[in-house]
Design an enzyme around this catalytic site. Structure first.
Site, PDB file in Angstrom:
ATOM      1  CD  GLU A   1      80.853 -70.683 -51.491  1.00 24.68           C
ATOM      2  OE1 GLU A   1      80.776 -69.857 -52.400  1.00 24.68           O
ATOM      3  OE2 GLU A   1      81.262 -70.399 -50.343  1.00 24.68           O
TER       4      GLU A   1
ATOM      5  CB  SER B   1      83.637 -74.066 -61.969  1.00 19.46           C
ATOM      6  OG  SER B   1      84.714 -73.225 -61.587  1.00 19.46           O
TER       7      SER B   1
ATOM      8  CG  HIS C   1      80.455 -66.396 -51.107  1.00 23.47           C
ATOM      9  ND1 HIS C   1      81.721 -66.257 -51.630  1.00 23.47           N
ATOM     10  CD2 HIS C   1      79.696 -66.946 -52.090  1.00 23.47           C
ATOM     11  CE1 HIS C   1      81.725 -66.699 -52.882  1.00 23.47           C
ATOM     12  NE2 HIS C   1      80.518 -67.127 -53.181  1.00 23.47           N
TER      13      HIS C   1
ATOM     14  CG  ASN D   1      77.198 -64.514 -55.534  1.00 25.21           C
ATOM     15  OD1 ASN D   1      76.899 -63.324 -55.475  1.00 25.21           O
ATOM     16  ND2 ASN D   1      78.253 -65.018 -54.903  1.00 25.21           N
ATOM     17  CD1 TRP D   2      73.831 -62.234 -60.814  1.00 21.85           C
ATOM     18  CD2 TRP D   2      73.101 -60.122 -60.741  1.00 21.85           C
ATOM     19  NE1 TRP D   2      72.582 -62.207 -61.390  1.00 21.85           N
ATOM     20  CE2 TRP D   2      72.108 -60.924 -61.364  1.00 21.85           C
ATOM     21  CE3 TRP D   2      72.867 -58.759 -60.591  1.00 21.85           C
ATOM     22  CZ2 TRP D   2      70.898 -60.396 -61.820  1.00 21.85           C
ATOM     23  CZ3 TRP D   2      71.663 -58.229 -61.039  1.00 21.85           C
ATOM     24  CH2 TRP D   2      70.693 -59.042 -61.653  1.00 21.85           C
ATOM     25  CE  LYS D   3      81.298 -65.390 -57.001  1.00 15.31           C
ATOM     26  NZ  LYS D   3      82.537 -66.189 -57.086  1.00 15.31           N
TER      27      LYS D   3
ATOM     28  N   GLY E   1      85.690 -70.205 -59.771  1.00 20.31           N
ATOM     29  CA  GLY E   1      86.316 -69.321 -60.736  1.00 20.31           C
ATOM     30  C   GLY E   1      87.566 -69.873 -61.387  1.00 20.31           C
TER      31      GLY E   1
ATOM     32  CD  GLU F   1      84.173 -64.647 -54.185  1.00 17.23           C
ATOM     33  OE1 GLU F   1      84.430 -65.270 -55.226  1.00 17.23           O
ATOM     34  OE2 GLU F   1      83.239 -63.810 -54.093  1.00 17.23           O
TER      35      GLU F   1
ATOM     36  N   GLY G   1      78.030 -68.743 -60.009  1.00 15.68           N
ATOM     37  CA  GLY G   1      78.739 -67.475 -60.003  1.00 15.68           C
ATOM     38  C   GLY G   1      78.771 -66.836 -61.379  1.00 15.68           C
ATOM     39  N   GLY G   2      79.930 -66.911 -62.050  1.00 20.14           N
ATOM     40  CA  GLY G   2      80.127 -66.222 -63.325  1.00 20.14           C
ATOM     41  C   GLY G   2      79.088 -66.543 -64.374  1.00 20.14           C
TER      42      GLY G   2
END
Length: 271
Positions: A182, A228, A110, A18-20, A188, A112, A249-250
């Site tokens: 999640e 993470s 999600h 997921n590049w967000k 993050g 967020e 994610g990141g």
């Protein structure tokens, strides 16, 4: 330290990046090319472990062109969709549009979207219906915050979130569903639920899926872990019985790191 042994998967693993809100359309194409080259060099077996990326909406056309033009094995999806097909919904993106762009998947609910945009389980349920209507496989995201985790109510909370989000979802479409757990407190932050924690929740979610859809359908749903995730912990997480993949994610913004996560099996057998 325990030895990680080889695992035969009941369900085909899915590693999703997921590049967000990162990577413009030029950066996104470059990242995807690097990922494909890295996995090709490593002779990754896409039939054994599926790989998906979730770019921003503005990148999707470029990703579609690259995947089709270079016949890439990586599949892609969108980070959200509207519950509506069309109309006066400024800023919304219809599932019909995503389907025409060749998306295989779409993230729904999600953490967020739930926390920043206030999406309720009812809204999430309507988005799941829209995904199915347009032949998109939804990845339903559920998970608890830190206060819920500390109270010891994390399993009950997350299972209820799953149940309410799946209100009205047909058992006949269970094969068109992926669930992602999640732990919101780990996204993050550098914190990560241990493999035992991931298995505890994945097992509870699967039990609820069996209760909702029946044993065969519930056992067919893939349950991912996201929070993470890095190459260093991917193999241990994927060793658990009910963890069928990872929502990254990141770390998915680094082609080399994400490729190492995708190739988690190379770490099986190490101490």
């Amino acid at each position: 330290m325990a030895i990680i042994r080889n695992k035969e998967f009941v369900r085909r693993p899915l590693i999703a990046g997921n590049w967000k809100m990162n990577m413009d359309h030029v950066q996104g194409i470059t990242l995807l090319q690097k990922l494909e080259w890295t996995l090709d060099d490593a002779k990754h077996d896409f039939k054994r472990v599926e790989v998906a990326v979730f770019p921003p909406f503005t990148d999707l056309r470029g990703v579609q062109t690259l995947v089709a033009g270079d016949d890439l094995d990586v599949v892609y999806g969108a980070q959200d969709l509207s519950p509506f097909d069309e109309g006066a919904y400024t800023g919304d993106i219809s599932g019909q549009f995503l389907s025409r762009l060749g998306c295989s998947y779409v993230l729904v609910g999600h953490s967020e979207r739930r926390s920043i945009h206030g999406e309720s389980n009812e809204v999430v349920a309507s988005k799941l219906a829209a995904a199915l209507k347009h032949s998109l496989t939804p990845i339903l995201c559920v998970g608890e915050g830190l206060e819920v985790r500390q109270s010891g109510e994390h399993v009950a909370f997350t299972v209820q979130q799953l149940r309410e989000s799946l209100e009205g979802y047909p058992a006949s479409a269970a094969e068109k569903l992926v669930v992602a757990y999640e732990p919101v407190w780990a996204i993050g932050t550098g914190e990560v639920a241990g493999p035992e924690d991931a298995q505890e929740m994945a097992s509870a979610l699967r039990a609820e899926l069996v209760e909702l859809f029946g044993e065969a359908a519930g056992e067919s749903v893939r349950v991912l872990y996201g929070g993470s995730v890095k190459a260093a912990n991917a193999a241990a997480l994927m060793q658990e019985k009910d963890v069928d993949g990872l929502l990254v994610g990141g770390a998915s913004l680094d082609a080399g790191e994400f490729a190492n996560i995708v190739r988690f099996e190379k770490h099986f057998g190490s101490a």
